[in-house]
Motif scaffolding. Structure first.
Motif, PDB file in Angstrom:
ATOM      1  N   VAL A   1       1.071  -1.550  -0.155  1.00 55.48           N
ATOM      2  CA  VAL A   1       0.000   0.029  -0.045  1.00 55.48           C
ATOM      3  C   VAL A   1       0.900   1.092  -0.414  1.00 55.48           C
ATOM      4  O   VAL A   1       1.214   1.483   0.851  1.00 55.48           O
ATOM      5  CB  VAL A   1      -1.322   0.128   1.464  1.00 55.48           C
ATOM      6  CG1 VAL A   1      -2.982   1.185   1.339  1.00 55.48           C
ATOM      7  CG2 VAL A   1      -1.976  -0.943   1.114  1.00 55.48           C
ATOM      8  N   GLY A   2       0.695   1.973  -1.151  1.00 53.03           N
ATOM      9  CA  GLY A   2       1.884   2.902  -1.452  1.00 53.03           C
ATOM     10  C   GLY A   2       3.134   2.451  -2.233  1.00 53.03           C
ATOM     11  O   GLY A   2       3.496   1.234  -1.557  1.00 53.03           O
ATOM     12  N   ALA A   3       3.036   2.928  -3.281  1.00 52.05           N
ATOM     13  CA  ALA A   3       4.053   2.253  -4.158  1.00 52.05           C
ATOM     14  C   ALA A   3       5.388   3.066  -4.812  1.00 52.05           C
ATOM     15  O   ALA A   3       5.561   3.440  -6.124  1.00 52.05           O
ATOM     16  CB  ALA A   3       2.881   1.947  -5.532  1.00 52.05           C
ATOM     17  N   GLY A   4       5.732   4.088  -3.678  1.00 45.67           N
ATOM     18  CA  GLY A   4       6.983   4.749  -4.091  1.00 45.67           C
ATOM     19  C   GLY A   4       8.321   4.046  -3.775  1.00 45.67           C
ATOM     20  O   GLY A   4       9.010   2.936  -3.912  1.00 45.67           O
TER      21      GLY A   4
ATOM     22  N   ASP B   1      -1.734   2.793  -5.146  1.00 44.48           N
ATOM     23  CA  ASP B   1      -0.354   4.245  -4.818  1.00 44.48           C
ATOM     24  C   ASP B   1      -1.885   5.112  -5.580  1.00 44.48           C
ATOM     25  O   ASP B   1      -1.928   4.601  -7.117  1.00 44.48           O
ATOM     26  CB  ASP B   1       0.369   3.818  -5.892  1.00 44.48           C
ATOM     27  CG  ASP B   1       1.159   5.728  -5.388  1.00 44.48           C
ATOM     28  OD1 ASP B   1       2.070   5.096  -4.076  1.00 44.48           O
ATOM     29  OD2 ASP B   1       0.997   6.208  -5.694  1.00 44.48           O
TER      30      ASP B   1
ATOM     31  N   PRO C   1      14.198   0.942   8.997  1.00 48.68           N
ATOM     32  CA  PRO C   1      14.573   1.095   7.412  1.00 48.68           C
ATOM     33  C   PRO C   1      15.203   2.316   7.314  1.00 48.68           C
ATOM     34  O   PRO C   1      15.393   2.997   7.993  1.00 48.68           O
ATOM     35  CB  PRO C   1      13.641   0.318   5.839  1.00 48.68           C
ATOM     36  CG  PRO C   1      12.475   0.553   6.468  1.00 48.68           C
ATOM     37  CD  PRO C   1      12.376   1.362   7.237  1.00 48.68           C
TER      38      PRO C   1
ATOM     39  N   GLN D   1       3.974   6.228 -10.643  1.00 49.97           N
ATOM     40  CA  GLN D   1       3.984   5.304  -9.759  1.00 49.97           C
ATOM     41  C   GLN D   1       3.745   4.072  -9.855  1.00 49.97           C
ATOM     42  O   GLN D   1       4.161   2.923 -10.072  1.00 49.97           O
ATOM     43  CB  GLN D   1       3.924   5.565  -8.075  1.00 49.97           C
ATOM     44  CG  GLN D   1       4.900   6.621  -7.856  1.00 49.97           C
ATOM     45  CD  GLN D   1       3.802   7.558  -7.058  1.00 49.97           C
ATOM     46  OE1 GLN D   1       3.308   7.797  -8.263  1.00 49.97           O
ATOM     47  NE2 GLN D   1       4.329   8.457  -6.490  1.00 49.97           N
TER      48      GLN D   1
ATOM     49  N   ALA E   1       8.111   6.207   9.113  1.00 51.21           N
ATOM     50  CA  ALA E   1       8.996   6.548  10.799  1.00 51.21           C
ATOM     51  C   ALA E   1       7.996   6.926  11.465  1.00 51.21           C
ATOM     52  O   ALA E   1       6.640   7.369  11.077  1.00 51.21           O
ATOM     53  CB  ALA E   1       9.908   7.096  10.288  1.00 51.21           C
TER      54      ALA E   1
ATOM     55  N   PRO F   1       4.424   9.057   6.804  1.00 53.23           N
ATOM     56  CA  PRO F   1       3.820   8.705   8.164  1.00 53.23           C
ATOM     57  C   PRO F   1       2.213   9.471   8.212  1.00 53.23           C
ATOM     58  O   PRO F   1       1.264   9.739   9.044  1.00 53.23           O
ATOM     59  CB  PRO F   1       4.463   9.356   9.189  1.00 53.23           C
ATOM     60  CG  PRO F   1       6.093   8.597   8.355  1.00 53.23           C
ATOM     61  CD  PRO F   1       6.180   9.132   7.062  1.00 53.23           C
TER      62      PRO F   1
ATOM     63  N   ALA G   1       3.873   1.221   2.904  1.00 54.09           N
ATOM     64  CA  ALA G   1       4.917   2.019   2.690  1.00 54.09           C
ATOM     65  C   ALA G   1       4.336   2.924   2.065  1.00 54.09           C
ATOM     66  O   ALA G   1       5.261   3.755   1.152  1.00 54.09           O
ATOM     67  CB  ALA G   1       5.691   1.235   1.536  1.00 54.09           C
TER      68      ALA G   1
ATOM     69  N   MET H   1      10.461   3.126  -1.643  1.00 55.93           N
ATOM     70  CA  MET H   1      11.563   2.341  -0.375  1.00 55.93           C
ATOM     71  C   MET H   1      10.196   0.670  -0.940  1.00 55.93           C
ATOM     72  O   MET H   1      10.480  -0.349  -0.664  1.00 55.93           O
ATOM     73  CB  MET H   1       9.830   2.139   0.822  1.00 55.93           C
ATOM     74  CG  MET H   1      11.533   2.789   1.602  1.00 55.93           C
ATOM     75  SD  MET H   1      12.875   2.543   1.486  1.00 55.93           S
ATOM     76  CE  MET H   1      12.804   0.997   2.697  1.00 55.93           C
TER      77      MET H   1
ATOM     78  N   ILE I   1       6.382   0.103   7.126  1.00 53.89           N
ATOM     79  CA  ILE I   1       8.364   0.527   7.233  1.00 53.89           C
ATOM     80  C   ILE I   1       7.833   2.239   7.399  1.00 53.89           C
ATOM     81  O   ILE I   1       9.104   2.665   7.085  1.00 53.89           O
ATOM     82  CB  ILE I   1       8.314   0.561   5.452  1.00 53.89           C
ATOM     83  CG1 ILE I   1       7.518   1.179   4.756  1.00 53.89           C
ATOM     84  CG2 ILE I   1       8.523  -0.610   6.129  1.00 53.89           C
ATOM     85  CD1 ILE I   1       8.477   0.959   3.419  1.00 53.89           C
TER      86      ILE I   1
HETATM   87  N1  LIG Z   1      12.955   6.187   1.705  1.00 54.07           N
HETATM   88  C1  LIG Z   1      13.358   5.735   2.507  1.00 54.07           C
HETATM   89  O1  LIG Z   1      15.020   5.395   2.725  1.00 54.07           O
HETATM   90  C2  LIG Z   1      13.097   4.996   4.020  1.00 54.07           C
HETATM   91  C3  LIG Z   1      13.765   5.182   5.291  1.00 54.07           C
HETATM   92  C4  LIG Z   1      13.083   4.294   6.195  1.00 54.07           C
HETATM   93  C5  LIG Z   1      11.721   5.295   5.884  1.00 54.07           C
HETATM   94  N2  LIG Z   1      10.990   5.353   5.429  1.00 54.07           N
HETATM   95  C6  LIG Z   1       9.222   4.527   5.261  1.00 54.07           C
HETATM   96  O2  LIG Z   1       9.322   4.197   3.923  1.00 54.07           O
HETATM   97  C7  LIG Z   1       8.070   4.687   4.142  1.00 54.07           C
HETATM   98  C8  LIG Z   1       7.700   5.064   2.413  1.00 54.07           C
HETATM   99  O3  LIG Z   1       9.026   5.966   2.046  1.00 54.07           O
HETATM  100  P1  LIG Z   1       9.661   6.500   0.700  1.00 54.07           P
HETATM  101  O4  LIG Z   1      10.413   6.784   0.136  1.00 54.07           O
HETATM  102  O5  LIG Z   1       9.016   4.945  -0.649  1.00 54.07           O
HETATM  103  O6  LIG Z   1       7.986   7.835  -0.372  1.00 54.07           O
HETATM  104  P2  LIG Z   1       7.293   8.119  -1.169  1.00 54.07           P
HETATM  105  O7  LIG Z   1       8.629   6.983  -2.696  1.00 54.07           O
HETATM  106  O8  LIG Z   1       7.158   9.185  -1.402  1.00 54.07           O
HETATM  107  O9  LIG Z   1       5.929   6.698  -1.016  1.00 54.07           O
HETATM  108  C9  LIG Z   1       5.098   6.859  -0.434  1.00 54.07           C
HETATM  109  C10 LIG Z   1       3.998   6.817  -1.615  1.00 54.07           C
HETATM  110  O10 LIG Z   1       2.598   6.178  -1.442  1.00 54.07           O
HETATM  111  C11 LIG Z   1       2.070   7.045  -2.398  1.00 54.07           C
HETATM  112  N3  LIG Z   1       0.718   7.420  -1.300  1.00 54.07           N
HETATM  113  C12 LIG Z   1       0.597   8.417  -1.240  1.00 54.07           C
HETATM  114  N4  LIG Z   1      -1.187   8.945  -0.427  1.00 54.07           N
HETATM  115  C13 LIG Z   1      -1.419   7.167  -1.167  1.00 54.07           C
HETATM  116  C14 LIG Z   1      -2.583   6.589  -0.654  1.00 54.07           C
HETATM  117  N5  LIG Z   1      -3.546   7.399   0.283  1.00 54.07           N
HETATM  118  N6  LIG Z   1      -2.785   5.121  -0.778  1.00 54.07           N
HETATM  119  C15 LIG Z   1      -1.843   4.463  -0.787  1.00 54.07           C
HETATM  120  N7  LIG Z   1      -0.472   5.538  -1.431  1.00 54.07           N
HETATM  121  C16 LIG Z   1      -0.583   6.614  -1.322  1.00 54.07           C
HETATM  122  C17 LIG Z   1       2.813   8.913  -2.720  1.00 54.07           C
HETATM  123  O11 LIG Z   1       2.052   8.782  -3.199  1.00 54.07           O
HETATM  124  P3  LIG Z   1       2.283  10.123  -4.146  1.00 54.07           P
HETATM  125  O12 LIG Z   1       3.711  10.478  -3.711  1.00 54.07           O
HETATM  126  O13 LIG Z   1       1.136  10.508  -5.709  1.00 54.07           O
HETATM  127  O14 LIG Z   1       1.634  11.267  -3.189  1.00 54.07           O
HETATM  128  C18 LIG Z   1       4.043   7.408  -3.019  1.00 54.07           C
HETATM  129  O15 LIG Z   1       3.672   7.134  -3.830  1.00 54.07           O
HETATM  130  C19 LIG Z   1       7.952   6.073   4.459  1.00 54.07           C
HETATM  131  O16 LIG Z   1       6.783   6.333   5.616  1.00 54.07           O
HETATM  132  C20 LIG Z   1       8.952   6.852   5.294  1.00 54.07           C
HETATM  133  O17 LIG Z   1       9.102   6.840   6.222  1.00 54.07           O
HETATM  134  C21 LIG Z   1      11.824   5.699   3.883  1.00 54.07           C
END
Ligand SMILES: NC(=O)c1ccc[n+]([C@@H]2O[C@H](COP(=O)([O-])OP(=O)(O)OC[C@H]3O[C@@H](n4cnc5c(N)ncnc54)[C@H](OP(=O)(O)O)[C@@H]3O)[C@@H](O)[C@H]2O)c1
Length: 276
Positions: A12-15, A39, A124, A44, A102, A76, A73, A17, A100
């Motif tokens: 759930v969330g396709a960014g 997503d 992570p 994405q 934070a 927060p 994913a 991570m 995942i």
């Molecule tokens: N990146 C890291 O290395 C890292 C490290 C530690 C923890 N984390 C945690 O991992 C999580 C994801 O991080 P990320 O870097 O992957 O962020 P990201 O690239 O922004 O991915 C999050 C995805 O969720 C989508 N989204 C937004 N609203 C949604 C909804 N209602 N339902 C489903 N998906 C939705 C976003 O779409 P839009 O862009 O269109 O809004 C985006 O594609 C975060 O909570 C972060 O704290 C990440």
């Protein structure tokens, strides 16, 4: 016990991570048909489908099926809305939930999903994006031994993971490995800048800095000596390294590092409270 490669996993969330984890799982022998993702962002979804061939949906509850694992994913800030939105689908499937995000505490995920849900909170770090992550894991009381094993299998597909036995330790993991890459980047940045000031070209300074960081980390991992012994082995009396280490100590380097990790630890606690 279910094998990792028999699992059905829903993201759930396709960014970033989610994409790294999906890449890691496929490298481990998962088939694209075992994975779905949702997503609202068309870009994405298109990326995931084109790169990995997994099915994606714009609605989080669409084609939910009966996944064994649901990986949350999303950022927060939107976790509450998303968790409340999918609570029913999760309750109907009894899936293991891995968050995942934070700073989102188990007690809140239990409130938004269900107190009966099996939930793992993870922390992570960014090197997970290249399969070299370090992740802290904490499970609620509903998570079985088998589900813990599956969680390790999933998170280890993008690096290494370790369980902590109390949730407050996730804030320590955040201060250590979550924020840790930035500490190393800062250190490398200053080394690189100074080497340039002392006469090296930017290219050579960058390459030597990177390889020194990489080589030191690999040596620390592979050597039977601990890092104190490894440091002492580089430090001959009256030599160049000793001169540098004396300079670090004169600036009270240990205290600087301690204060920095404590600041990150405190901020992690504060953010957890704010998200709730
Ligand atoms: N990146 C890291 O290395 C890292 C490290 C530690 C923890 N984390 C945690 O991992 C999580 C994801 O991080 P990320 O870097 O992957 O962020 P990201 O690239 O922004 O991915 C999050 C995805 O969720 C989508 N989204 C937004 N609203 C949604 C909804 N209602 N339902 C489903 N998906 C939705 C976003 O779409 P839009 O862009 O269109 O809004 C985006 O594609 C975060 O909570 C972060 O704290 C990440």
């Amino acid at each position: 016990m279910k094998k990792l490669t028999d699992l059905k996993v829903r993201f759930v969330g396709a960014g970033n991570m989610a994409s790294s984890l999906i890449g890691g799982l496929l490298n481990r022998g998962f088939l694209p048909s075992q994975i779905t993702a949702s997503d609202p962002g068309g870009h994405q979804r298109k990326l995931l489908t084109e790169k990995f061939g997994v099915q994606t949906f714009n609605d989080n509850n669409s084609h939910f099926g009966i996944p064994d694992v649901v990986i949350l994913a999303v950022k927060p800030q939107i976790m509450k809305i998303v968790a409340l939105d999918i609570a029913r689908s999760i309750a109907e499937t009894n899936a293991l939930v891995i968050s995942i995000a934070a700073g989102i505490k188990i007690e809140h995920l239990e409130k938004w999903l269900s107190p009966e849900s099996s939930i793992v909170r993870t922390m992570p770090n960014t090197p997970a994006l290249i399969g070299e992550g370090a992740t802290g894991l904490f499970a609620n009381k509903n998570v079985s031994k088998e589900q813990k094993h599956l969680t390790e299998g999933i998170m280890d597909s993008v690096g290494i993971s370790h369980w902590v036995d109390d949730e407050f330790k996730i804030d320590v993991v955040t201060a250590l490995s979550g924020s840790g890459p930035a500490y190393f980047f800062l250190f490398m940045e200053y080394m690189q800048k100074t080497a340039i000031e002392l006469g090296l070209s930017p290219e050579v300074a960058a390459k030597l800095t990177e390889q020194t960081a990489l080589g030191s980390a690999i040596l620390a991992q592979r050597s039977s000596d601990d890092i104190t012994v490894l440091r002492e082995k580089v430090t001959s009396p009256n030599g160049t390294t000793e001169a540098a280490l004396k300079s670090f100590n004169n600036g009270n380097f240990e205290k600087i590092i301690k204060n920095a990790l404590k600041a990150a630890n405190n901020r992690s606690k504060q953010l957890s409270d704010d998200f709730s």
